[in-house]
Write a protein that holds these residues in place. Structure first.
Motif, PDB file in Angstrom:
ATOM      1  N   MET A 177     -96.812  77.146 -45.280  1.00  0.00           N
ATOM      2  CA  MET A 177     -97.906  78.396 -44.340  1.00  0.00           C
ATOM      3  C   MET A 177     -98.050  79.266 -43.151  1.00  0.00           C
ATOM      4  SD  MET A 177    -101.601  76.916 -43.528  1.00  0.00           S
ATOM      5  CE  MET A 177    -101.627  76.129 -45.305  1.00  0.00           C
ATOM      6  N   ASP A 178     -98.349  80.413 -43.094  1.00  0.00           N
ATOM      7  CA  ASP A 178     -97.951  80.406 -41.665  1.00  0.00           C
ATOM      8  C   ASP A 178     -99.168  80.275 -40.471  1.00  0.00           C
ATOM      9  OD1 ASP A 178     -95.465  82.126 -41.966  1.00  0.00           O
ATOM     10  OD2 ASP A 178     -96.865  83.995 -42.548  1.00  0.00           O
ATOM     11  N   LEU A 179     -99.096  80.227 -39.558  1.00  0.00           N
ATOM     12  CA  LEU A 179     -99.612  79.397 -38.731  1.00  0.00           C
ATOM     13  C   LEU A 179    -100.625  79.927 -37.680  1.00  0.00           C
ATOM     14  CD1 LEU A 179     -98.594  76.053 -37.723  1.00  0.00           C
ATOM     15  CD2 LEU A 179     -99.891  76.888 -39.878  1.00  0.00           C
ATOM     16  N   LYS A 180    -101.940  80.465 -37.839  1.00  0.00           N
ATOM     17  CA  LYS A 180    -102.885  81.426 -36.753  1.00  0.00           C
ATOM     18  C   LYS A 180    -103.669  80.346 -35.808  1.00  0.00           C
ATOM     19  CE  LYS A 180    -103.146  84.069 -40.861  1.00  0.00           C
ATOM     20  NZ  LYS A 180    -104.621  85.187 -41.514  1.00  0.00           N
ATOM     21  N   GLY A 181    -103.254  80.550 -34.064  1.00  0.00           N
ATOM     22  CA  GLY A 181    -104.773  80.341 -33.228  1.00  0.00           C
ATOM     23  C   GLY A 181    -105.801  80.949 -33.235  1.00  0.00           C
ATOM     24  N   TRP A 182    -107.041  80.785 -32.705  1.00  0.00           N
ATOM     25  CA  TRP A 182    -108.067  80.604 -33.192  1.00  0.00           C
ATOM     26  C   TRP A 182    -108.132  82.597 -31.744  1.00  0.00           C
ATOM     27  CZ3 TRP A 182    -111.394  75.922 -33.171  1.00  0.00           C
ATOM     28  CH2 TRP A 182    -111.600  75.735 -34.325  1.00  0.00           C
ATOM     29  N   ASP A 183    -108.825  83.161 -32.088  1.00  0.00           N
ATOM     30  CA  ASP A 183    -108.521  84.807 -30.634  1.00  0.00           C
ATOM     31  C   ASP A 183    -109.343  83.521 -29.485  1.00  0.00           C
ATOM     32  OD1 ASP A 183    -107.763  86.278 -32.195  1.00  0.00           O
ATOM     33  OD2 ASP A 183    -109.640  87.329 -31.594  1.00  0.00           O
ATOM     34  N   TYR A 184    -107.869  84.024 -28.694  1.00  0.00           N
ATOM     35  CA  TYR A 184    -108.439  83.718 -26.724  1.00  0.00           C
ATOM     36  C   TYR A 184    -107.828  84.941 -25.911  1.00  0.00           C
ATOM     37  CZ  TYR A 184    -103.083  83.389 -27.574  1.00  0.00           C
ATOM     38  OH  TYR A 184    -102.043  83.917 -27.543  1.00  0.00           O
ATOM     39  N   GLN A 185    -108.864  84.775 -24.638  1.00  0.00           N
ATOM     40  CA  GLN A 185    -108.999  86.104 -23.729  1.00  0.00           C
ATOM     41  C   GLN A 185    -107.062  86.003 -22.496  1.00  0.00           C
ATOM     42  OE1 GLN A 185    -110.748  88.564 -23.473  1.00  0.00           O
ATOM     43  NE2 GLN A 185    -112.482  87.747 -25.150  1.00  0.00           N
ATOM     44  N   GLY A 186    -106.110  84.959 -23.023  1.00  0.00           N
ATOM     45  CA  GLY A 186    -105.566  84.750 -21.577  1.00  0.00           C
ATOM     46  C   GLY A 186    -105.743  84.614 -20.722  1.00  0.00           C
ATOM     47  N   ARG A 187    -106.871  84.052 -20.639  1.00  0.00           N
ATOM     48  CA  ARG A 187    -107.067  82.937 -19.099  1.00  0.00           C
ATOM     49  C   ARG A 187    -107.277  81.645 -19.138  1.00  0.00           C
ATOM     50  NH1 ARG A 187    -108.115  87.028 -14.395  1.00  0.00           N
ATOM     51  NH2 ARG A 187    -108.062  84.798 -13.238  1.00  0.00           N
ATOM     52  N   ASN A 188    -106.812  80.791 -18.345  1.00  0.00           N
ATOM     53  CA  ASN A 188    -107.466  79.884 -17.622  1.00  0.00           C
ATOM     54  C   ASN A 188    -108.417  80.306 -16.889  1.00  0.00           C
ATOM     55  OD1 ASN A 188    -104.939  78.121 -19.319  1.00  0.00           O
ATOM     56  ND2 ASN A 188    -103.543  78.868 -17.865  1.00  0.00           N
ATOM     57  N   ILE A 189    -109.825  78.553 -16.887  1.00  0.00           N
ATOM     58  CA  ILE A 189    -109.890  78.463 -16.458  1.00  0.00           C
ATOM     59  C   ILE A 189    -109.968  78.094 -15.281  1.00  0.00           C
ATOM     60  CG2 ILE A 189    -112.528  77.772 -16.344  1.00  0.00           C
ATOM     61  CD1 ILE A 189    -112.373  77.594 -19.399  1.00  0.00           C
ATOM     62  N   ASP A 190    -109.858  78.326 -14.045  1.00  0.00           N
ATOM     63  CA  ASP A 190    -109.445  77.921 -12.771  1.00  0.00           C
ATOM     64  C   ASP A 190    -109.748  78.271 -11.949  1.00  0.00           C
ATOM     65  OD1 ASP A 190    -108.869  80.524 -12.822  1.00  0.00           O
ATOM     66  OD2 ASP A 190    -105.765  80.246 -13.094  1.00  0.00           O
ATOM     67  N   THR A 191    -109.580  77.836 -10.622  1.00  0.00           N
ATOM     68  CA  THR A 191    -110.126  78.287  -9.139  1.00  0.00           C
ATOM     69  C   THR A 191    -110.809  79.049  -9.111  1.00  0.00           C
ATOM     70  OG1 THR A 191    -109.509  76.117  -8.454  1.00  0.00           O
ATOM     71  CG2 THR A 191    -110.396  78.205  -6.883  1.00  0.00           C
ATOM     72  N   LYS A 192    -108.859  80.313  -9.715  1.00  0.00           N
ATOM     73  CA  LYS A 192    -109.009  81.657  -8.493  1.00  0.00           C
ATOM     74  C   LYS A 192    -110.501  82.083 -10.293  1.00  0.00           C
ATOM     75  CE  LYS A 192    -105.828  85.323  -9.393  1.00  0.00           C
ATOM     76  NZ  LYS A 192    -104.034  86.595  -9.405  1.00  0.00           N
ATOM     77  N   LEU A 193    -109.978  82.552 -11.382  1.00  0.00           N
ATOM     78  CA  LEU A 193    -110.736  82.632 -11.781  1.00  0.00           C
ATOM     79  C   LEU A 193    -112.571  82.613 -12.156  1.00  0.00           C
ATOM     80  CD1 LEU A 193    -111.999  84.252 -14.773  1.00  0.00           C
ATOM     81  CD2 LEU A 193    -112.259  82.130 -16.045  1.00  0.00           C
ATOM     82  N   LEU A 194    -113.087  81.314 -11.290  1.00  0.00           N
ATOM     83  CA  LEU A 194    -113.756  81.279 -11.064  1.00  0.00           C
ATOM     84  C   LEU A 194    -114.910  81.864  -9.197  1.00  0.00           C
ATOM     85  CD1 LEU A 194    -114.347  77.396 -11.931  1.00  0.00           C
ATOM     86  CD2 LEU A 194    -115.409  79.403 -12.771  1.00  0.00           C
ATOM     87  N   ASN A 195    -113.635  81.768  -8.676  1.00  0.00           N
ATOM     88  CA  ASN A 195    -114.265  82.516  -7.383  1.00  0.00           C
ATOM     89  C   ASN A 195    -114.322  83.805  -7.831  1.00  0.00           C
ATOM     90  OD1 ASN A 195    -113.494  80.608  -5.618  1.00  0.00           O
ATOM     91  ND2 ASN A 195    -111.409  80.538  -5.552  1.00  0.00           N
ATOM     92  N   GLN A 196    -113.319  84.775  -8.818  1.00  0.00           N
ATOM     93  CA  GLN A 196    -113.723  86.536  -8.990  1.00  0.00           C
ATOM     94  C   GLN A 196    -114.654  86.399  -9.742  1.00  0.00           C
ATOM     95  OE1 GLN A 196    -109.723  86.486 -11.469  1.00  0.00           O
ATOM     96  NE2 GLN A 196    -108.540  87.708  -9.624  1.00  0.00           N
ATOM     97  N   PHE A 197    -115.705  85.963 -10.060  1.00  0.00           N
ATOM     98  CA  PHE A 197    -116.784  85.641 -10.768  1.00  0.00           C
ATOM     99  C   PHE A 197    -117.973  85.234 -10.093  1.00  0.00           C
ATOM    100  CE2 PHE A 197    -120.246  82.940 -12.800  1.00  0.00           C
ATOM    101  CZ  PHE A 197    -121.041  83.896 -12.641  1.00  0.00           C
ATOM    102  N   LYS A 198    -117.567  84.703  -8.421  1.00  0.00           N
ATOM    103  CA  LYS A 198    -118.726  84.258  -7.925  1.00  0.00           C
ATOM    104  C   LYS A 198    -118.880  85.866  -7.122  1.00  0.00           C
ATOM    105  CE  LYS A 198    -120.109  81.565  -4.023  1.00  0.00           C
ATOM    106  NZ  LYS A 198    -120.127  83.403  -2.761  1.00  0.00           N
ATOM    107  N   GLY A 199    -117.232  86.525  -6.855  1.00  0.00           N
ATOM    108  CA  GLY A 199    -117.443  87.753  -6.322  1.00  0.00           C
ATOM    109  C   GLY A 199    -118.075  88.737  -7.241  1.00  0.00           C
ATOM    110  N   LEU A 200    -117.797  88.986  -8.111  1.00  0.00           N
ATOM    111  CA  LEU A 200    -118.590  89.951  -9.415  1.00  0.00           C
ATOM    112  C   LEU A 200    -120.267  89.215  -9.056  1.00  0.00           C
ATOM    113  CD1 LEU A 200    -117.675  91.068 -12.697  1.00  0.00           C
ATOM    114  CD2 LEU A 200    -119.575  89.970 -12.462  1.00  0.00           C
ATOM    115  N   ALA A 201    -120.300  88.486  -9.080  1.00  0.00           N
ATOM    116  CA  ALA A 201    -121.868  88.228  -8.745  1.00  0.00           C
ATOM    117  C   ALA A 201    -122.498  88.498  -7.519  1.00  0.00           C
ATOM    118  CB  ALA A 201    -122.268  86.548  -9.419  1.00  0.00           C
ATOM    119  N   ASP A 202    -121.723  88.418  -6.752  1.00  0.00           N
ATOM    120  CA  ASP A 202    -122.031  88.480  -5.529  1.00  0.00           C
ATOM    121  C   ASP A 202    -122.047  89.742  -5.037  1.00  0.00           C
ATOM    122  OD1 ASP A 202    -122.419  85.666  -4.666  1.00  0.00           O
ATOM    123  OD2 ASP A 202    -120.809  85.821  -3.566  1.00  0.00           O
TER     124      ASP A 202
END
Length: 304
Positions: A1-26
């Protein structure tokens, strides 16, 4: 059987992403910075500059961050579009507002001159509770994989599917995780659940084996959603080095798991999440579920 993962966005949830989110919100909170512009390249480039992204394709990087934040439920679907001037109220979801509060509290704590181990532990526990709550709201509204034939676009609540599998099989290793991802692509399909049971039995009996060459789609499916599970504390991992080898449910949340597995949970969940022409409309959250969360940090988040 060929295996498949569920979709993902290719970004870990880390401090960098959280700071970018805060910057966008600001940024979108400031009417002068938005300057009556809609979600076009000019606005995207200015947001990129504000959150520290450079390069000719910085607008593309901002669009990727937007997709990740939508997928995680931190911003509302389609609230950033060429038809709307963005505002904080229209873009940032209630879940995202909770996250911004956590980020601000953490930043205040980190600004103190003296170390505060108790405060850091409390922040870690609050983040863990936040990720557990957000997983209750996380789902695939348009199918688990974009690169699938037409007709395979039914929604799936991945936390519920994961809990159901871990309750049934006791644990999942990486290959069994991919079997879950491959076979379960909609909620409560008994035929597919039987197929998964047979596939895991064949694997555990040694009838079939799998390797990374078996994964034909989304080969990092064992990284991104499992990381989310680890951050929440709902699932614990046994690891060998930086790789996880086995996941199990955290029994402290058994009462919550029973609720998530109930027919009423999934019925009420989809009743309050309606997808109309690609726009997600949400009603008030059911806060009764959140009373199950503890305040003490448990397992370490899954390393990447």
């Amino acid at each position: 059987m060929d295996l498949k993962g569920w979709d993902y966005q290719g970004r870990n949830i880390d401090t960098k992403l959280l700071n970018q989110f805060k910057g966008l919100a600001d940024f979108i909170s400031n009417e002068k910075l938005v300057n009556n512009r809609t979600w076009g390249k000019e606005l995207q480039n200015d947001i990129a500059d504000a959150i520290g992204i450079s390069g000719e394709n910085r607008s593309g990087a901002v669009r990727t961050i937007k997709s990740v934040l939508e997928h995680l439920g931190f911003i509302n679907y389609n609230s950033l579009s060429e038809r709307k001037i963005p505002t904080f109220e229209s873009v940032i979801s209630p879940l995202g507002q909770d996250l911004l509060t956590l980020i601000s509290v953490e930043n205040d704590l980190n600004s103190l001159e003296e170390d505060d181990p108790k405060g850091q532990a409390e922040i870690k526990a609050l983040y863990q509770d936040f990720y557990a709550r957000s997983l209750l709201e996380f789902y695939f509204p348009f199918g688990v994989r974009k690169k699938e034939p037409a007709g395979k676009n039914k929604p799936l609540h991945p936390l519920r599917a994961t809990i159901k599998a871990l309750k049934k099989f006791g644990y999942l290793n990486k290959w069994e995780w991919y079997l879950l991802n491959t076979i379960i692509d909609e909620d409560d399909n008994l035929e597919k659940e039987t197929e998964l049971e047979n596939a895991i039995k064949d694997y555990r009996d040694g009838i079939v084996n799998y390797s990374m060459q078996s994964i034909k789609l989304n080969p990092k499916g064992h990284q991104y959603f499992p990381q989310y599970l680890g951050l929440s504390g709902l699932v614990s991992f046994k690891k060998k080095g930086r790789e996880w080898t086995r996941m199990e449910l955290n029994e402290e949340y058994n009462d919550l798991f029973d609720i998530v597995l109930s027919d009423s949970f999934i019925r009420d969940f989809y009743a309050k999440k309606q997808t109309i022409i690609g726009t997600q409309v949400e009603n008030e959250e059911d806060n009764d579920l959140f009373s199950f969360f503890e305040e003490d940090p448990m397992e370490e988040p899954l390393d990447e």
